[in-house]
Design an enzyme around this catalytic site. Structure first.
Site, mmCIF file in Angstrom:
data_model
loop_
_atom_site.group_PDB
_atom_site.id
_atom_site.type_symbol
_atom_site.label_atom_id
_atom_site.label_comp_id
_atom_site.label_asym_id
_atom_site.label_seq_id
_atom_site.Cartn_x
_atom_site.Cartn_y
_atom_site.Cartn_z
ATOM 1 N N ASP A 1 -11.235 2.648 4.261
ATOM 2 C CA ASP A 1 -11.377 1.107 4.060
ATOM 3 C C ASP A 1 -13.040 1.101 4.149
ATOM 4 O O ASP A 1 -13.321 -0.205 3.855
ATOM 5 C CB ASP A 1 -10.811 0.170 5.227
ATOM 6 C CG ASP A 1 -9.671 -0.353 5.136
ATOM 7 O OD1 ASP A 1 -9.165 -0.801 4.080
ATOM 8 O OD2 ASP A 1 -9.004 -0.587 6.262
ATOM 9 N N GLN B 1 -4.780 -1.993 9.748
ATOM 10 C CA GLN B 1 -4.653 -3.013 9.330
ATOM 11 C C GLN B 1 -5.178 -4.186 10.160
ATOM 12 O O GLN B 1 -4.822 -4.150 11.302
ATOM 13 C CB GLN B 1 -3.160 -3.420 8.837
ATOM 14 C CG GLN B 1 -2.881 -4.573 7.885
ATOM 15 C CD GLN B 1 -3.659 -4.595 6.555
ATOM 16 O OE1 GLN B 1 -3.595 -3.820 5.950
ATOM 17 N NE2 GLN B 1 -3.843 -5.905 6.150
ATOM 18 N N LYS C 1 0.872 -1.086 -0.090
ATOM 19 C CA LYS C 1 0.041 0.125 0.000
ATOM 20 C C LYS C 1 0.943 1.230 -0.046
ATOM 21 O O LYS C 1 0.693 1.992 -0.730
ATOM 22 C CB LYS C 1 -0.866 -0.009 1.096
ATOM 23 C CG LYS C 1 -2.040 -1.224 1.024
ATOM 24 C CD LYS C 1 -2.863 -1.284 2.363
ATOM 25 C CE LYS C 1 -3.922 -2.493 2.139
ATOM 26 N NZ LYS C 1 -4.628 -2.945 3.346
#
Ligand code: GUN
Length: 291
Positions: free
Chosen positions: A119, A96, A52
């Protein structure tokens, strides 16, 4: 049989974003800025977050990686989240997953400012997505929809079976495919570990999206001729002959199932790269919204 090349489409999207970033800079606007929090040192999570950050560099975004000890308390993690919520230079950030045992994932996701939740995991964004309101769509489902769109795969009126009901992939993609929207209008069945007679359901499917995480679970006798297969599985399986010591294996018995498919995503190089480019797209949107 068409291979749905997520690596190529993801590259196209990154190149489109790179141009949009150059345009912003030429117009005196700020670069998008994505931050990522990672807790602990799980190998797969570190790899994803590393990808990322590299993708941010490629498209010209600023990025910040916050690495925290596995032993961090929930309270200190919440402090980091609050700091990012308040930081005006950060357009969007992710935490994450999975988080270490002892940290309440829901509590953590609820603490993220929905305007920075690129997200799309916060209930506000998930709810808005479900109601077809503007929101951040979780990156993997968004990537699947984008892949179907760019390969012009018809979903309207199709029987679509999603295997796996996770909050990150299965459930949101089942919602998106059933909506009255781009790459929607499908008749969706969401199958899971308690589903009975799965084979009789998958054999009726025009499109199968498997997000289970069980290597080569979907066999060729479970699908009909002419099916479209989207394989979201990325399980690491030990492999001494690979330099990394493992191979990434999808949910689908690719060799045999691909023979019956009209279109299929490979693993790796299918859905995985799409997730990253859609996260970048959400970050761009977050930045644009703040202008
Ligand atoms: N873990 C597995 N997939 C994802 C994702 O898309 N976002 C985050 N934050 N964690 C993940």
């Amino acid at each position: 049989m068409k291979i749905l090349d997520g690596k190529k489409i993801s590259q196209d999207i990154k190149d489109e974003l790179k141009k949009l970033v150059s345009n912003r800079i030429a117009n005196g606007l700020k670069k998008p800025h994505l931050a990522a929090i990672i807790v602990g040192s799980d190998g797969a999570s570190l790899t994803y977050v590393g990808s990322k950050v590299r993708a941010c560099d490629y498209v010209g975004y600023d990025s910040t990686l916050i690495q925290l000890e596995e032993s961090i308390t929930e309270e200190l993690l919440l402090e980091q989240i609050n700091r990012l919520n308040k930081d005006k230079s950060v357009d969007g950030f992710i935490v994450q997953l999975p988080l270490p045992k002892g940290i309440d994932e829901q509590k953590i996701l609820l603490a993220i400012d929905p305007n920075k939740d690129v997200d799309g995991f916060h209930p506000t964004n998930f709810g808005k997505m479900s109601l077809e309101m503007e929101s951040f769509i979780p990156a993997t489902p968004y990537g699947i929809i984008e892949l179907l769109d760019r390969y012009k795969i018809e979903t309207s009126g199709k029987n679509c079976v999603v295997i796996g009901r996770s909050n990150i992939v299965g459930r949101p993609v089942s919602i998106l495919l059933s909506q009255k929207s781009k790459k929607g209008d499908a008749t969706v069945t969401l199958a899971h570990s308690r589903t009975k007679n799965l084979k009789s359901i998958t054999r009726n499917a025009d499109i199968i999206i498997s997000a289970l995480g069980i290597p080569e679970f979907l066999k060729s006798d479970m699908v009909k001729e002419g099916v479209v297969i989207i394989d979201v599985g990325i399980t690491r399986v030990p492999n001494d002959s690979s330099p990394k010591g493992y191979s990434i294996i999808g949910d689908v018995d690719y060799k045999k199932v691909s023979k019956k498919s009209i279109a299929i995503t490979p693993v790796p190089g299918g859905v995985g790269p799409m997730t990253i480019s859609m996260l970048l797209k959400n970050t761009f949107l977050a930045c644009q919204r703040k202008d």
